[in-house]
Design a protein around this motif. Structure first.
Motif, PDB file in Angstrom:
ATOM      1  N   ALA A 231      44.869  26.811   2.846  1.00  0.00           N
ATOM      2  CA  ALA A 231      45.479  27.515   3.977  1.00  0.00           C
ATOM      3  C   ALA A 231      44.421  28.137   4.883  1.00  0.00           C
ATOM      4  CB  ALA A 231      46.431  28.593   3.462  1.00  0.00           C
ATOM      5  N   LEU A 232      43.430  28.786   4.272  1.00  0.00           N
ATOM      6  CA  LEU A 232      42.401  29.437   5.074  1.00  0.00           C
ATOM      7  C   LEU A 232      41.500  28.413   5.764  1.00  0.00           C
ATOM      8  CD1 LEU A 232      41.291  32.154   5.923  1.00  0.00           C
ATOM      9  CD2 LEU A 232      39.797  32.116   3.909  1.00  0.00           C
ATOM     10  N   ALA A 233      41.210  27.293   5.093  1.00  0.00           N
ATOM     11  CA  ALA A 233      40.381  26.259   5.715  1.00  0.00           C
ATOM     12  C   ALA A 233      41.073  25.675   6.942  1.00  0.00           C
ATOM     13  CB  ALA A 233      40.074  25.165   4.701  1.00  0.00           C
ATOM     14  N   LEU A 234      42.367  25.430   6.852  1.00  0.00           N
ATOM     15  CA  LEU A 234      43.113  24.934   8.020  1.00  0.00           C
ATOM     16  C   LEU A 234      43.111  25.963   9.149  1.00  0.00           C
ATOM     17  CD1 LEU A 234      46.199  23.239   6.310  1.00  0.00           C
ATOM     18  CD2 LEU A 234      44.371  22.095   7.577  1.00  0.00           C
ATOM     19  N   LEU A 235      43.206  27.219   8.782  1.00  0.00           N
ATOM     20  CA  LEU A 235      43.259  28.272   9.793  1.00  0.00           C
ATOM     21  C   LEU A 235      41.926  28.422  10.526  1.00  0.00           C
ATOM     22  CD1 LEU A 235      44.661  30.686  11.159  1.00  0.00           C
ATOM     23  CD2 LEU A 235      43.892  32.097   9.228  1.00  0.00           C
ATOM     24  N   VAL A 236      40.839  28.535   9.781  1.00  0.00           N
ATOM     25  CA  VAL A 236      39.546  28.837  10.409  1.00  0.00           C
ATOM     26  C   VAL A 236      38.971  27.629  11.147  1.00  0.00           C
ATOM     27  CG1 VAL A 236      39.059  30.616   8.702  1.00  0.00           C
ATOM     28  CG2 VAL A 236      38.225  28.290   8.315  1.00  0.00           C
ATOM     29  N   THR A 237      39.294  26.411  10.700  1.00  0.00           N
ATOM     30  CA  THR A 237      38.748  25.234  11.381  1.00  0.00           C
ATOM     31  C   THR A 237      39.513  24.872  12.642  1.00  0.00           C
ATOM     32  OG1 THR A 237      40.066  23.806   9.919  1.00  0.00           O
ATOM     33  CG2 THR A 237      37.774  24.234   9.286  1.00  0.00           C
ATOM     34  N   ARG A 238      40.741  25.361  12.770  1.00  0.00           N
ATOM     35  CA  ARG A 238      41.536  25.044  13.964  1.00  0.00           C
ATOM     36  C   ARG A 238      41.771  26.265  14.846  1.00  0.00           C
ATOM     37  NH1 ARG A 238      43.786  20.090  14.269  1.00  0.00           N
ATOM     38  NH2 ARG A 238      43.399  18.736  12.466  1.00  0.00           N
ATOM     39  N   SER A 239      41.184  27.367  14.483  1.00  0.00           N
ATOM     40  CA  SER A 239      41.305  28.552  15.313  1.00  0.00           C
ATOM     41  C   SER A 239      40.286  28.496  16.448  1.00  0.00           C
ATOM     42  CB  SER A 239      41.073  29.807  14.469  1.00  0.00           C
ATOM     43  OG  SER A 239      41.018  30.962  15.282  1.00  0.00           O
ATOM     44  N   THR A 240      40.686  28.975  17.612  1.00  0.00           N
ATOM     45  CA  THR A 240      39.756  29.012  18.747  1.00  0.00           C
ATOM     46  C   THR A 240      38.717  30.116  18.599  1.00  0.00           C
ATOM     47  OG1 THR A 240      41.343  30.420  19.943  1.00  0.00           O
ATOM     48  CG2 THR A 240      41.462  28.035  20.307  1.00  0.00           C
ATOM     49  N   ILE A 241      38.946  31.032  17.690  1.00  0.00           N
ATOM     50  CA  ILE A 241      37.985  32.091  17.392  1.00  0.00           C
ATOM     51  C   ILE A 241      37.098  31.620  16.236  1.00  0.00           C
ATOM     52  CG2 ILE A 241      37.692  34.514  16.753  1.00  0.00           C
ATOM     53  CD1 ILE A 241      40.509  35.021  17.758  1.00  0.00           C
ATOM     54  N   SER A 242      35.825  31.891  16.315  1.00  0.00           N
ATOM     55  CA  SER A 242      34.894  31.452  15.277  1.00  0.00           C
ATOM     56  C   SER A 242      35.062  32.323  14.031  1.00  0.00           C
ATOM     57  CB  SER A 242      33.452  31.535  15.790  1.00  0.00           C
ATOM     58  OG  SER A 242      32.559  31.071  14.801  1.00  0.00           O
ATOM     59  N   LEU A 243      35.808  31.808  13.047  1.00  0.00           N
ATOM     60  CA  LEU A 243      36.083  32.537  11.807  1.00  0.00           C
ATOM     61  C   LEU A 243      35.689  31.728  10.576  1.00  0.00           C
ATOM     62  CD1 LEU A 243      39.665  33.875  12.707  1.00  0.00           C
ATOM     63  CD2 LEU A 243      37.507  35.141  12.833  1.00  0.00           C
ATOM     64  N   LEU A 244      34.780  30.784  10.739  1.00  0.00           N
ATOM     65  CA  LEU A 244      34.432  29.900   9.633  1.00  0.00           C
ATOM     66  C   LEU A 244      33.831  30.648   8.449  1.00  0.00           C
ATOM     67  CD1 LEU A 244      32.862  26.938  11.657  1.00  0.00           C
ATOM     68  CD2 LEU A 244      35.139  27.062  10.654  1.00  0.00           C
ATOM     69  N   PHE A 245      33.203  31.792   8.721  1.00  0.00           N
ATOM     70  CA  PHE A 245      32.560  32.544   7.641  1.00  0.00           C
ATOM     71  C   PHE A 245      33.569  33.118   6.650  1.00  0.00           C
ATOM     72  CE2 PHE A 245      33.330  35.297  11.266  1.00  0.00           C
ATOM     73  CZ  PHE A 245      33.965  36.384  10.707  1.00  0.00           C
ATOM     74  N   LEU A 246      34.848  33.196   7.023  1.00  0.00           N
ATOM     75  CA  LEU A 246      35.849  33.780   6.129  1.00  0.00           C
ATOM     76  C   LEU A 246      36.097  32.928   4.886  1.00  0.00           C
ATOM     77  CD1 LEU A 246      38.537  35.075   8.669  1.00  0.00           C
ATOM     78  CD2 LEU A 246      36.800  36.392   7.448  1.00  0.00           C
ATOM     79  N   ILE A 247      35.685  31.663   4.916  1.00  0.00           N
ATOM     80  CA  ILE A 247      35.945  30.782   3.781  1.00  0.00           C
ATOM     81  C   ILE A 247      34.981  31.027   2.632  1.00  0.00           C
ATOM     82  CG2 ILE A 247      34.438  28.857   4.424  1.00  0.00           C
ATOM     83  CD1 ILE A 247      38.075  28.580   3.163  1.00  0.00           C
ATOM     84  N   TYR A 248      33.848  31.652   2.889  1.00  0.00           N
ATOM     85  CA  TYR A 248      32.822  31.789   1.858  1.00  0.00           C
ATOM     86  C   TYR A 248      33.227  32.678   0.683  1.00  0.00           C
ATOM     87  CZ  TYR A 248      29.459  29.077   4.469  1.00  0.00           C
ATOM     88  OH  TYR A 248      28.817  28.044   5.102  1.00  0.00           O
TER      89      TYR A 248
END
Length: 360
Positions: A231-248
């Motif tokens: 769920a989080l990977a789908l959210l952060v990779t398709r969000s227009t805001i750079s939130l990729l670090f949240l997956i770590y």
């Protein structure tokens, strides 16, 4: 004279020579059967590797991009499948990799010079990775920090230089790709193959020894972790805001709690979601050009796989060390019980006497 032929005693009768040839023929027949079974097993393994490679190729081709006129895949699972199979079953099964690459190329179009380069490079690269890893004493359990480092830098980064270089050179020679476009195509090719090793090889090595937890709480935790990662990977990779670090944090959780199996599964989920979003030019990948998107994608996939894999290896190594220390302590306690005089062993010390000194 009687017409009956004279009889001979048993001692005078010559031994029957017939059993000797039969006695020699039986081992030959047994050896032939063993060789036939070994050959059948070899052919079966080659066929299974080829089918696995082909299936991985079909998955990889679902998401491809065109870089300077050349078709490349940002995530190529067959390289990870090939490296894992050669490590587990031996480098002698390389014809399965070649056959699988041939099946992939045949499905894309007629054979050409570029196709020959693709087949040669994708066969030589896993062989080189396997040879380099075996020279370092690599263990497929990936329970040591050095094994994880070797897989990353030798198996993925160094070994996949061969497939990218051979494939791109053959593309230049066969399809008219200019030398000025060599490095963009080469870098995309190398990154896709390297990520395939970083993501798929640990996953296959982990699934080989995966055991279903008996504790229901642990099973629930594993399911919740996988669902949250997806769920989080789908959210952060398709969000227009750079939130990729949240997956770590989830990758760290997976590595600490479930070691290699958890880290490999969560990394694979993230890589699939990120590749899907990048090829769709969605989310954070929509604001850059194609080359920048590929750089961002490979940086994300590589750093996530590197972090999770190294942390899982360190955690497994620490737990193995603790088990060995506990076992050594148990052996030492048993030895003390055997050698200590009766009535004066460490178990007869009064309560509170941890240092072995008696009170009173």
């Amino acid at each position: 004279m009687s017409g009956v032929a004279p009889t001979h005693s048993t001692a005078d009768r010559a031994p029957d020579p017939s059993p000797a040839p039969h006695g020699r023929a039986r081992p030959e027949r047994g050896t032939g059967r063993i060789r036939g079974r070994l050959l059948a097993g070899y052919v079966l393994r080659v066929a299974l590797i080829a089918l696995g490679y082909y299936a991985g190729g079909l998955v990889g081709l679902l998401r491809h991009v065109t870089v300077e006129g050349a078709t490349v895949t940002p995530f190529w699972p067959p390289t990870g499948i090939a490296v894992a199979c050669l490590l587990l079953f031996g480098a002698g099964l390389w014809p399965g990799v070649t056959l699988g690459a041939l099946l992939v190329v045949s499905g894309m179009g007629p054979l050409s010079l570029t196709a020959v380069g693709f087949i040669a490079g994708n066969t030589l690269a896993p062989l080189l990775s396997c040879a380099l890893l075996r020279r370092t004493g690599f263990r497929t359990d990936l329970d040591r920090f050095r094994d994880a480092v070797c897989l990353v830098f030798l198996g993925a980064f160094l070994g996949m230089l061969v497939s990218a270089t051979v494939g791109t050179l053959m593309t230049v020679a066969g399809d008219g790709l200019t030398l000025s476009d060599f490095w963009p195509v080469w870098s995309a090719w190398w990154a896709g193959d390297a990520v395939g090793v970083l993501v798929v090889t640990p996953l296959l090595l982990a699934l080989r020894k995966l055991e279903v937890p008996r504790d229901r709480a642990q099973v629930a935790e594993a399911v919740a972790l996988a669902a949250a990662t997806a769920a989080l990977a789908l959210l952060v990779t398709r969000s227009t805001i750079s939130l990729l670090f949240l997956i770590y944090p989830l990758l760290v959780w997976a590595a600490l709690r479930f070691q290699l199996a958890g880290a490999a599964v969560c990394t694979a989920i993230l890589s699939v979601c990120a590749t899907w979003a990048a090829t769709d030019r969605a989310g954070v990948f929509a604001r850059q050009d194609l080359i920048e998107d590929m750089i961002s994608l490979q940086a994300l996939n590589g750093s996530a796989a590197l972090t999770a894999l190294l942390l899982a290896a360190v955690t497994a190594e620490r737990r193995n060390t603790q088990r060995r220390i506990a076992a050594a302590c148990d052996d030492l306690a048993e030895m003390v019980d055997v050698l200590a005089p009766k009535g004066r062993g460490p178990r007869n010390f009064p309560a509170g006497g941890r240092t072995g000194q008696r009170h009173g």
